[in-house]
Scaffold this active site. Structure first.
Site, PDB file in Angstrom:
ATOM      1  N   GLY A  69       0.810  -1.220   0.000  1.00 29.73           N
ATOM      2  CA  GLY A  69       0.000   0.000   0.000  1.00 29.73           C
ATOM      3  C   GLY A  69       0.842   1.269   0.000  1.00 29.73           C
ATOM      4  O   GLY A  69       0.536   2.228  -0.709  1.00 29.73           O
ATOM      5  N   THR A  70       1.911   1.262   0.772  1.00 28.66           N
ATOM      6  CA  THR A  70       2.747   2.466   0.879  1.00 28.66           C
ATOM      7  C   THR A  70       3.350   2.820  -0.479  1.00 28.66           C
ATOM      8  O   THR A  70       3.281   3.973  -0.915  1.00 28.66           O
ATOM      9  CB  THR A  70       3.862   2.233   1.924  1.00 28.66           C
ATOM     10  OG1 THR A  70       3.230   1.914   3.173  1.00 28.66           O
ATOM     11  CG2 THR A  70       4.749   3.454   2.085  1.00 28.66           C
ATOM     12  N   ASN A 147      -8.385   3.624   8.291  1.00 32.67           N
ATOM     13  CA  ASN A 147      -7.750   2.496   8.978  1.00 32.67           C
ATOM     14  C   ASN A 147      -7.936   2.526  10.492  1.00 32.67           C
ATOM     15  O   ASN A 147      -7.769   1.521  11.147  1.00 32.67           O
ATOM     16  CB  ASN A 147      -6.257   2.445   8.640  1.00 32.67           C
ATOM     17  CG  ASN A 147      -5.574   3.763   8.818  1.00 32.67           C
ATOM     18  OD1 ASN A 147      -5.940   4.757   8.188  1.00 32.67           O
ATOM     19  ND2 ASN A 147      -4.597   3.804   9.679  1.00 32.67           N
ATOM     20  N   GLN A 175      -7.671  -0.594   3.212  1.00 32.55           N
ATOM     21  CA  GLN A 175      -8.521  -1.195   4.260  1.00 32.55           C
ATOM     22  C   GLN A 175      -9.874  -1.662   3.716  1.00 32.55           C
ATOM     23  O   GLN A 175     -10.649  -2.271   4.445  1.00 32.55           O
ATOM     24  CB  GLN A 175      -8.750  -0.193   5.398  1.00 32.55           C
ATOM     25  CG  GLN A 175      -7.508   0.133   6.201  1.00 32.55           C
ATOM     26  CD  GLN A 175      -7.021  -1.035   7.067  1.00 32.55           C
ATOM     27  OE1 GLN A 175      -7.744  -2.003   7.315  1.00 32.55           O
ATOM     28  NE2 GLN A 175      -5.784  -0.951   7.537  1.00 32.55           N
ATOM     29  N   SER A 195      -3.300  -3.556  -0.902  1.00 36.39           N
ATOM     30  CA  SER A 195      -2.233  -4.232  -0.167  1.00 36.39           C
ATOM     31  C   SER A 195      -2.666  -5.655   0.141  1.00 36.39           C
ATOM     32  O   SER A 195      -3.831  -5.889   0.464  1.00 36.39           O
ATOM     33  CB  SER A 195      -1.933  -3.463   1.122  1.00 36.39           C
ATOM     34  OG  SER A 195      -0.962  -4.144   1.868  1.00 36.39           O
ATOM     35  N   HIS A 197      -1.449  -7.874   2.566  1.00 36.57           N
ATOM     36  CA  HIS A 197      -1.434  -8.469   3.917  1.00 36.57           C
ATOM     37  C   HIS A 197      -2.647  -8.105   4.774  1.00 36.57           C
ATOM     38  O   HIS A 197      -2.788  -8.596   5.883  1.00 36.57           O
ATOM     39  CB  HIS A 197      -0.119  -8.145   4.644  1.00 36.57           C
ATOM     40  CG  HIS A 197       0.067  -6.727   5.079  1.00 36.57           C
ATOM     41  ND1 HIS A 197       0.017  -6.340   6.394  1.00 36.57           N
ATOM     42  CD2 HIS A 197       0.327  -5.599   4.378  1.00 36.57           C
ATOM     43  CE1 HIS A 197       0.258  -5.041   6.478  1.00 36.57           C
ATOM     44  NE2 HIS A 197       0.446  -4.563   5.274  1.00 36.57           N
ATOM     45  N   THR A 233      13.261  -7.194 -10.171  1.00 34.14           N
ATOM     46  CA  THR A 233      12.753  -8.556 -10.373  1.00 34.14           C
ATOM     47  C   THR A 233      11.519  -8.767  -9.511  1.00 34.14           C
ATOM     48  O   THR A 233      11.512  -8.460  -8.327  1.00 34.14           O
ATOM     49  CB  THR A 233      13.848  -9.584 -10.014  1.00 34.14           C
ATOM     50  OG1 THR A 233      14.981  -9.299 -10.829  1.00 34.14           O
ATOM     51  CG2 THR A 233      13.371 -11.008 -10.250  1.00 34.14           C
ATOM     52  N   CYS A 321       0.884   1.060  11.415  1.00 35.47           N
ATOM     53  CA  CYS A 321       1.818   1.174  10.306  1.00 35.47           C
ATOM     54  C   CYS A 321       2.750   2.372  10.467  1.00 35.47           C
ATOM     55  O   CYS A 321       3.619   2.581   9.660  1.00 35.47           O
ATOM     56  CB  CYS A 321       1.055   1.275   8.997  1.00 35.47           C
ATOM     57  SG  CYS A 321      -0.185   0.015   8.885  1.00 35.47           S
TER      58      CYS A 321
HETATM   59  C1  LIG Z   1      -5.127   2.963   4.820  1.00 35.37           C
HETATM   60  C2  LIG Z   1      -3.760   2.391   4.680  1.00 35.37           C
HETATM   61  N1  LIG Z   1      -2.972   2.795   3.669  1.00 35.37           N
HETATM   62  C3  LIG Z   1      -1.739   2.298   3.500  1.00 35.37           C
HETATM   63  C4  LIG Z   1      -1.218   1.362   4.351  1.00 35.37           C
HETATM   64  C5  LIG Z   1       0.153   0.824   4.110  1.00 35.37           C
HETATM   65  O1  LIG Z   1       0.087  -0.428   3.478  1.00 35.37           O
HETATM   66  P1  LIG Z   1       1.358  -1.412   3.460  1.00 35.37           P
HETATM   67  O2  LIG Z   1       1.518  -1.901   4.871  1.00 35.37           O
HETATM   68  O3  LIG Z   1       0.988  -2.492   2.509  1.00 35.37           O
HETATM   69  O4  LIG Z   1       2.507  -0.605   2.995  1.00 35.37           O
HETATM   70  C6  LIG Z   1      -1.988   0.924   5.436  1.00 35.37           C
HETATM   71  C7  LIG Z   1      -1.438  -0.039   6.418  1.00 35.37           C
HETATM   72  O5  LIG Z   1      -1.972  -0.206   7.478  1.00 35.37           O
HETATM   73  C8  LIG Z   1      -3.300   1.441   5.604  1.00 35.37           C
HETATM   74  O6  LIG Z   1      -4.072   1.052   6.594  1.00 35.37           O
END
Ligand SMILES: Cc1ncc(COP(=O)(O)O)c(C=O)c1O
Length: 385
Positions: A69-70, A147, A175, A195, A197, A233, A321
């Protein structure tokens, strides 16, 4: 342990692990290689891409694979703003740090950022988006579901406005995916972050949906993988796992929604009944089914987490996070909460692995722990605990 921190991360589904393992043991080829090993890895990525696209009704060519996500959020921000003429961005005051930090950097580079307010339930008003758009606006980014408190934003309405005004619209749906149905075509979003996970897939993999006609600049340069948009990769096993997690989330969406929703409602009902001076935060209806966020007046949320951990419950005060820095939640602040309300907050996020028995146990443990903490609370007299 009872794990109630599914918004932070989720257990990897057994079926996901089973599909990933061959890509460590036998099919370890580099997808860019011409030989059979390479071809098999490439096919596996393409199959996973189809499954990821299918979860949000996108075309597979619109899915850019990332590390999560980041990275998806950062790619959306820099990918659009590097090539745009406009210098104004609209976002909300309750975004994840993976949006707020890129905003800060872009601000330092000369962009003007409008942080939209939210109401008491954490909801952005889509009319505010329309009011703030100017001829200089190049990008709108509003998260799908928050989140911390789980509030779902009016993405369809914002999509309509952005589309009409021809401003690129991104949503951080980390989320929301897999928990509620999402159709990127219907919602008119241009970019959407995902994302793995958070939906019972492995960590360190995700995707950015990029609508067909939207052009972005790459963030990572090198060997030209992902159509030149993300070199390096590919993490084949993780991508395969993410694909499987998307397929499972899609196939089981309504039954998971019902199950998790039922556990969540039970938790809310019992806790509000058993523990006085407690409020449920976030929107009463517009919320993702797995998120429950409370304020227990007179209790320090950090102490609560530690006590719950000692008693076998994994919970959270908000975002996990942002590493382990303890700062007052910017989300609750934006929702107009007092310092005391923010301090006493607790997030419980339910997942498909939780059971009804765990919910019953959680209520009893939480009641005991909150009572113990309130017995030594500086607010003891004020609330007559
Ligand atoms: C709303 C939201 N955006 C982005 C992220 C970041 O995702 P990642 O952990 O896959 O980098 C999170 C992680 O909790 C999140 O809740």
């Amino acid at each position: 342990m009872i794990y109630l921190d599914n918004a932070a991360s989720t257990p990897v589904h057994e079926k996901v692990i089973d599909e990933m393992i061959p890509y460590f043991r036998e099919q370890y080829g580099n997808p860019s290689s011409i030989h059979k090993y390479g071809r098999l890895a490439r096919i596996a990525i393409q199959d996973a891409r189809k499954r990821i696209a299918s979860l949000i009704n996108a075309d597979e060519a619109e899915i850019l694979l990332t590390s999560g996500g980041t990275e998806s959020n950062n790619t959306a921000f820099y990918g659009i703003t590097h090539q745009s003429k406009g210098k104004h961005i609209i976002t909300s005051s309750i975004e994840h740090d993976a949006i707020l930090e890129p905003c800060k950097r872009l601000e330092a580079e000369g962009f003007q950022i409008t942080y939209l307010p939210v109401d008491r339930h954490g909801l952005v008003n889509h009319e505010d988006v329309e009011k703030e758009i100017s001829s200089d606006t190049c990008f709108i980014s509003i998260m799908f579901a928050n989140n911390e408190v789980g509030t779902i934003q009016p993405i369809k309405e914002i999509g309509e406005i952005a589309n009409e005004k021809k401003v690129t619209f991104h949503t951080d749906a980390v989320q929301a995916i897999g928990k509620i149905p999402i159709d990127v075509k219907e919602l008119k979003v241009d970019l959407l972050s995902m994302s793995s996970h958070k939906i019972n897939g492995p960590k360190g993999v995700g995707a950015l949906y990029i609508k067909k006609d939207v052009k972005i600049d790459p963030l990572i340069l090198g060997g030209g993988q992902e159509n030149g948009l993300r070199s390096g990769t590919e993490n084949v096993a993780n991508i395969v796992g993410f694909g499987k997690a998307c397929q499972l989330a899609k196939d089981n969406m309504s039954q998971n929604q019902e199950y998790v929703g039922k556990l969540g409602r039970k938790l809310v009902f019992e806790i509000l009944k058993e523990i006085p001076h407690t409020t449920l935060n976030g929107h009463p209806e517009k919320r993702i089914p797995n998120n429950i966020h409370f304020t227990f007046l007179g209790v320090n949320g950090e102490d609560l987490i530690i006590k719950l951990d000692e008693n076998g419950i994994a919970a959270s005060t908000g975002s996990a996070c942002s590493v382990r820095v303890q700062k007052a939640s910017h989300v609750l602040k934006a929702m107009g909460f007092s310092h005391e309300q923010i301090t006493g907050s607790l997030r419980l996020t339910v997942g498909i692995s939780n059971t009804e028995k765990e919910i019953d146990e959680t209520v009893q443990i939480l009641k005991k722990v909150v009572t113990e903490l309130r017995a030594v609370s500086p607010y003891k007299e004020k609330y007559n605990f």
